[in-house]
Design a protein around this motif. Structure first.
Motif, PDB file in Angstrom:
ATOM      1  N   UNK A 265       0.871  -1.177   0.000  1.00 29.22           N
ATOM      2  CA  UNK A 265       0.000   0.000   0.000  1.00 29.22           C
ATOM      3  C   UNK A 265       0.902   1.219   0.000  1.00 29.22           C
ATOM      4  N   UNK A 266       0.799   2.020  -1.056  1.00 32.69           N
ATOM      5  CA  UNK A 266       1.678   3.169  -1.258  1.00 32.69           C
ATOM      6  C   UNK A 266       0.895   4.460  -1.024  1.00 32.69           C
ATOM      7  N   UNK A 267       1.465   5.358  -0.246  1.00 30.37           N
ATOM      8  CA  UNK A 267       0.958   6.713  -0.006  1.00 30.37           C
ATOM      9  C   UNK A 267       2.062   7.673  -0.420  1.00 30.37           C
ATOM     10  N   UNK A 268       1.829   8.561  -1.385  1.00 29.94           N
ATOM     11  CA  UNK A 268       2.877   9.493  -1.767  1.00 29.94           C
ATOM     12  C   UNK A 268       2.306  10.869  -2.039  1.00 29.94           C
ATOM     13  N   UNK A 269       3.099  11.875  -1.685  1.00 30.39           N
ATOM     14  CA  UNK A 269       2.765  13.258  -1.999  1.00 30.39           C
ATOM     15  C   UNK A 269       3.976  13.862  -2.697  1.00 30.39           C
ATOM     16  N   UNK A 270       3.771  14.332  -3.919  1.00 25.42           N
ATOM     17  CA  UNK A 270       4.819  14.980  -4.695  1.00 25.42           C
ATOM     18  C   UNK A 270       4.510  16.469  -4.737  1.00 25.42           C
ATOM     19  N   UNK A 271       5.494  17.312  -4.404  1.00 22.30           N
ATOM     20  CA  UNK A 271       5.327  18.763  -4.425  1.00 22.30           C
ATOM     21  C   UNK A 271       6.325  19.369  -5.392  1.00 22.30           C
ATOM     22  N   UNK A 272       5.846  20.302  -6.242  1.00 21.35           N
ATOM     23  CA  UNK A 272       6.704  20.938  -7.231  1.00 21.35           C
ATOM     24  C   UNK A 272       6.070  22.266  -7.658  1.00 21.35           C
ATOM     25  N   UNK A 273       6.859  23.301  -7.788  1.00 20.81           N
ATOM     26  CA  UNK A 273       6.432  24.624  -8.254  1.00 20.81           C
ATOM     27  C   UNK A 273       5.147  25.102  -7.585  1.00 20.81           C
TER      28      UNK A 273
END
Length: 130
Positions: free
Chosen positions: A70-78
């Motif tokens: 089970x994958x939880x990811x948050x990607x932040x950019x610009x």
């Protein structure tokens, strides 16, 4: 885009016999690459299948693993961010060395597909067997 990260892993495992084992692990990782920040975690439940070769003071078990991640990811950019949560089948392979005094080390490579991208994780674990 795949972003690597460093983190910490907590795991619990139980060897049913010399061939089969069950494992549960939680891995938290953070990283930054190409101006993209990653904050993620992975929860895995799997079974390892191999054979434990026993020697006088230690043993070694090369194995393959199959389970769920089970994958939880948050990607932040610009100033923007994308979040995803997904459950995926996972596979893996590794080798675990145990000392008779209880210490062990496990080198493991896992792979799964999340958000239509192939993901992989490499871990080195040092622990104690009760």
């Amino acid at each position: 885009m795949s972003i690597g990260g460093d983190g910490i892993k907590l795991e619990y495992g139980y060897d049913i016999n010399q061939i089969f084992g069950i494992n549960a692990s939680y891995q938290n990782n953070n990283g930054s690459k190409y101006g993209v920040d990653l904050d993620g975690s992975t929860l895995k439940i799997d079974s390892d299948i191999g054979y434990t070769f026993k020697f006088e003071e230690w043993s070694v078990k090369p194995y393959g693993a199959v389970g769920l991640a089970r994958v939880n990811e948050k990607l932040s950019y610009d100033g923007h961010s994308d979040t995803f949560k997904e459950i995926s089948l996972m596979g893996g392979m590794g080798v675990r060395a145990n000392l008779n005094m209880g210490l062990y080390t496990d080198l493991r490579y896992d792979f799964f597909n999340a958000d239509n991208q192939d993901q992989d994780q490499l871990s080195l674990t040092v622990g104690y067997r009760f």
